[in-house]
Motif scaffolding. Structure first.
Motif, PDB file in Angstrom:
ATOM      1  N   PRO A  65       0.809  -1.214   0.000  1.00 16.48           N
ATOM      2  CA  PRO A  65       0.000   0.000   0.000  1.00 16.48           C
ATOM      3  C   PRO A  65       0.846   1.270   0.000  1.00 16.48           C
ATOM      4  CG  PRO A  65      -0.451  -1.328   1.971  1.00 16.48           C
ATOM      5  CD  PRO A  65       0.566  -2.051   1.160  1.00 16.48           C
ATOM      6  N   ALA A  66       2.081   1.192   0.497  1.00 16.82           N
ATOM      7  CA  ALA A  66       2.966   2.354   0.485  1.00 16.82           C
ATOM      8  C   ALA A  66       3.688   2.493  -0.864  1.00 16.82           C
ATOM      9  CB  ALA A  66       3.995   2.249   1.611  1.00 16.82           C
ATOM     10  N   GLY A  67       3.612   1.456  -1.699  1.00 20.61           N
ATOM     11  CA  GLY A  67       4.185   1.505  -3.045  1.00 20.61           C
ATOM     12  C   GLY A  67       3.072   1.816  -4.033  1.00 20.61           C
ATOM     13  N   SER A  68       3.120   1.200  -5.193  1.00 22.05           N
ATOM     14  CA  SER A  68       2.064   1.440  -6.180  1.00 22.05           C
ATOM     15  C   SER A  68       0.763   0.787  -5.742  1.00 22.05           C
ATOM     16  CB  SER A  68       2.475   0.931  -7.567  1.00 22.05           C
ATOM     17  OG  SER A  68       2.436  -0.489  -7.615  1.00 22.05           O
ATOM     18  N   GLY A  69       0.852  -0.374  -5.108  1.00 24.85           N
ATOM     19  CA  GLY A  69      -0.339  -1.055  -4.605  1.00 24.85           C
ATOM     20  C   GLY A  69      -1.331  -1.478  -5.664  1.00 24.85           C
ATOM     21  N   VAL A  70      -0.933  -1.470  -6.936  1.00 27.03           N
ATOM     22  CA  VAL A  70      -1.883  -1.707  -8.025  1.00 27.03           C
ATOM     23  C   VAL A  70      -2.495  -3.101  -8.016  1.00 27.03           C
ATOM     24  CG1 VAL A  70      -0.841   0.033  -9.530  1.00 27.03           C
ATOM     25  CG2 VAL A  70      -0.079  -2.332  -9.692  1.00 27.03           C
ATOM     26  N   SER A  71      -1.846  -4.073  -7.405  1.00 23.42           N
ATOM     27  CA  SER A  71      -2.372  -5.443  -7.427  1.00 23.42           C
ATOM     28  C   SER A  71      -3.201  -5.806  -6.199  1.00 23.42           C
ATOM     29  CB  SER A  71      -1.221  -6.450  -7.560  1.00 23.42           C
ATOM     30  OG  SER A  71      -0.613  -6.316  -8.820  1.00 23.42           O
ATOM     31  N   ILE A  72      -3.266  -4.931  -5.229  1.00 19.81           N
ATOM     32  CA  ILE A  72      -3.993  -5.261  -3.996  1.00 19.81           C
ATOM     33  C   ILE A  72      -5.478  -5.457  -4.276  1.00 19.81           C
ATOM     34  CG2 ILE A  72      -4.635  -4.479  -1.684  1.00 19.81           C
ATOM     35  CD1 ILE A  72      -1.908  -3.044  -1.571  1.00 19.81           C
ATOM     36  N   ASP A  73      -6.094  -4.558  -5.020  1.00 21.01           N
ATOM     37  CA  ASP A  73      -7.525  -4.692  -5.292  1.00 21.01           C
ATOM     38  C   ASP A  73      -7.848  -5.939  -6.101  1.00 21.01           C
ATOM     39  OD1 ASP A  73      -8.188  -2.419  -3.882  1.00 21.01           O
ATOM     40  OD2 ASP A  73      -8.199  -1.120  -5.637  1.00 21.01           O
ATOM     41  N   SER A  74      -7.040  -6.238  -7.107  1.00 21.01           N
ATOM     42  CA  SER A  74      -7.358  -7.371  -7.976  1.00 21.01           C
ATOM     43  C   SER A  74      -7.020  -8.719  -7.340  1.00 21.01           C
ATOM     44  CB  SER A  74      -6.641  -7.235  -9.319  1.00 21.01           C
ATOM     45  OG  SER A  74      -5.239  -7.236  -9.142  1.00 21.01           O
ATOM     46  N   THR A  75      -5.982  -8.784  -6.506  1.00 23.60           N
ATOM     47  CA  THR A  75      -5.576 -10.066  -5.918  1.00 23.60           C
ATOM     48  C   THR A  75      -5.988 -10.212  -4.460  1.00 23.60           C
ATOM     49  OG1 THR A  75      -3.422  -9.251  -5.168  1.00 23.60           O
ATOM     50  CG2 THR A  75      -3.543 -10.169  -7.419  1.00 23.60           C
ATOM     51  N   GLY A  76      -6.198  -9.098  -3.778  1.00 21.47           N
ATOM     52  CA  GLY A  76      -6.522  -9.133  -2.360  1.00 21.47           C
ATOM     53  C   GLY A  76      -5.313  -9.354  -1.474  1.00 21.47           C
ATOM     54  N   SER A  81       1.441  -5.431   6.168  1.00 26.81           N
ATOM     55  CA  SER A  81       1.658  -5.845   7.556  1.00 26.81           C
ATOM     56  C   SER A  81       1.689  -7.370   7.607  1.00 26.81           C
ATOM     57  CB  SER A  81       0.528  -5.333   8.456  1.00 26.81           C
ATOM     58  OG  SER A  81      -0.683  -5.980   8.119  1.00 26.81           O
ATOM     59  N   TRP A  82       2.179  -7.896   8.741  1.00 30.19           N
ATOM     60  CA  TRP A  82       2.195  -9.350   8.882  1.00 30.19           C
ATOM     61  C   TRP A  82       0.792  -9.916   8.857  1.00 30.19           C
ATOM     62  CZ3 TRP A  82       5.931 -11.861   7.262  1.00 30.19           C
ATOM     63  CH2 TRP A  82       7.242 -11.549   7.553  1.00 30.19           C
ATOM     64  N   SER A  83      -0.155  -9.221   9.463  1.00 30.93           N
ATOM     65  CA  SER A  83      -1.524  -9.761   9.485  1.00 30.93           C
ATOM     66  C   SER A  83      -2.097  -9.836   8.078  1.00 30.93           C
ATOM     67  CB  SER A  83      -2.426  -8.941  10.406  1.00 30.93           C
ATOM     68  OG  SER A  83      -2.529  -7.606   9.955  1.00 30.93           O
ATOM     69  N   SER A  84      -1.819  -8.835   7.233  1.00 33.78           N
ATOM     70  CA  SER A  84      -2.341  -8.885   5.860  1.00 33.78           C
ATOM     71  C   SER A  84      -1.616  -9.956   5.043  1.00 33.78           C
ATOM     72  CB  SER A  84      -2.234  -7.516   5.173  1.00 33.78           C
ATOM     73  OG  SER A  84      -0.894  -7.104   5.039  1.00 33.78           O
ATOM     74  N   ILE A  85      -0.329 -10.158   5.286  1.00 40.61           N
ATOM     75  CA  ILE A  85       0.418 -11.206   4.578  1.00 40.61           C
ATOM     76  C   ILE A  85      -0.122 -12.573   4.968  1.00 40.61           C
ATOM     77  CG2 ILE A  85       2.667 -12.336   4.349  1.00 40.61           C
ATOM     78  CD1 ILE A  85       3.915  -9.496   4.719  1.00 40.61           C
ATOM     79  N   LYS A  86      -0.306 -12.801   6.269  1.00 45.35           N
ATOM     80  CA  LYS A  86      -0.806 -14.096   6.732  1.00 45.35           C
ATOM     81  C   LYS A  86      -2.250 -14.343   6.298  1.00 45.35           C
ATOM     82  CE  LYS A  86       2.289 -15.020  10.530  1.00 45.35           C
ATOM     83  NZ  LYS A  86       2.418 -15.397  11.936  1.00 45.35           N
ATOM     84  N   ARG A  87      -3.026 -13.272   6.165  1.00 44.69           N
ATOM     85  CA  ARG A  87      -4.411 -13.405   5.713  1.00 44.69           C
ATOM     86  C   ARG A  87      -4.447 -13.906   4.270  1.00 44.69           C
ATOM     87  NH1 ARG A  87      -6.106  -8.818   7.333  1.00 44.69           N
ATOM     88  NH2 ARG A  87      -5.538  -7.643   5.496  1.00 44.69           N
ATOM     89  N   GLY A  88      -3.456 -13.521   3.486  1.00 45.83           N
ATOM     90  CA  GLY A  88      -3.380 -13.979   2.098  1.00 45.83           C
ATOM     91  C   GLY A  88      -4.254 -13.167   1.169  1.00 45.83           C
ATOM     92  N   GLY A  89      -4.363 -13.631  -0.035  1.00 51.91           N
ATOM     93  CA  GLY A  89      -5.140 -12.942  -1.055  1.00 51.91           C
ATOM     94  C   GLY A  89      -6.435 -13.658  -1.352  1.00 51.91           C
TER      95      GLY A  89
END
Length: 147
Positions: A65-76, A81-89
């Motif tokens: 999210p601090a970078g381009s973050g362009v793939s977060i919406d499409s992949t989830g 953070s560690w919690s978002s990494i462990k949560r996965g996509g």
């Protein structure tokens, strides 16, 4: 009739060539690519989580999210953070990091040189070095602790 004869000649030539190629194939040994072992390579040394998180944030800008973050919406998937990494996509869900099982962890698979599904990440590199991959592997094998 002539075309049938030519077809039979062509097929027999192809079959003969295939037989020759088969006998010329070199002996290269057992296939080892894609093999993965879950054991920690150095059980006497604990891997620290913070350098791994920093490397993920720096090298995975499309999921940061601090970078381009362009793939977060499409992949989830987010490395914010560690919690978002462990949560996965959207597809990996709770398999993003499986404590004690690097080979079954989608994060480790996607960063490896032969992921079982989809493309290797990041798509255009730079790819993680062997040492960086070993640290990620061992950290997950040790239980993926973030404390």
């Amino acid at each position: 009739m002539k075309s049938r004869y030519l077809l039979l000649c062509a097929l027999s030539t192809v079959a003969a060539a295939a037989a020759c190629v088969d006998t010329l194939e070199p002996e290269i040994g057992e296939v080892t690519a894609g093999n993965c072992e879950n054991e920690d390579s150095d059980p006497d040394t604990d891997v620290e989580a913070e350098p791994i998180l920093m490397h993920l944030k720096m090298g995975c800008g499309c999921h940061n999210p601090a970078g381009s973050g362009v793939s977060i919406d499409s992949t989830g998937f987010s490395v914010g953070s560690w919690s978002s990494i462990k949560r996965g996509g959207n597809t990996g869900r709770d398999k993003s990091i499986v404590p004690g099982d690097p080979c079954g962890s989608v994060l480790y698979q996607k960063l490896s040189n032969a992921p079982p599904t989809g493309a290797r990440m990041p798509p255009s590199g730079p790819y993680w070095s062997r040492a960086e991959m070993q640290a990620l592997h061992d950290w997950i094998a040790e239980g993926a602790n973030v404390d």
